[in-house]
Design a protein around this motif. Sequence first.
Motif: not given
Length: 157
Positions: A113-118, A122-125, A133-140, A147-157
């Motif tokens: 999860s630390d990698l996905l919070k960097n 994320l800019r490299e992905l 881009i689909v990232c599925i994360m285990s527990g922190l 499981m939970r997924d992390l979704i980046l929406n380019e329209n959000e700040p």
Amino acid sequence: MNFNQAYTTIVNASVEQETKEIPLLLSTTDFKGKECLEIGAGPLARLAIKLLRSKQPPKHITCLDHWNAEKIEQLARKEKLQDKISVVKPQDPLKLPFENNSFDIVYAGWIPSDLLKNPEYLRELERVSRRDIVCIMSGLKGDIPPMRDLILNENEP
């Protein structure tokens, strides 16, 4: 817990529990005929093999994995998928060795999860993906909650 211990725990939990990342990924994303990048395929390359054996397989999957490159290559040959799977061993985990917009889909399951919070990572992905881009994360904390997924929406700040 150091990285190697955490990685081993995640791999063992993933294999033993046949976790949710495979059906989740298959049900949420259209892989048919796509060029894909899998981040951290792991020694069994389970996601890549399952996707390539599905009814609507990707065109090709590049597996990015520093620790398991040789194992994945051997497995791809054994499964007769060496034309559909290639393996890249990154030199710098924060700099992906690909051109901009190289892949239709970049996906990952069970990466730290630390990698996905960097933000740099994320800019490299985002840089190497031309579509999804689909990232599925285990527990922190290395536990195995739902499981939970992390979704980046380019329209959000």
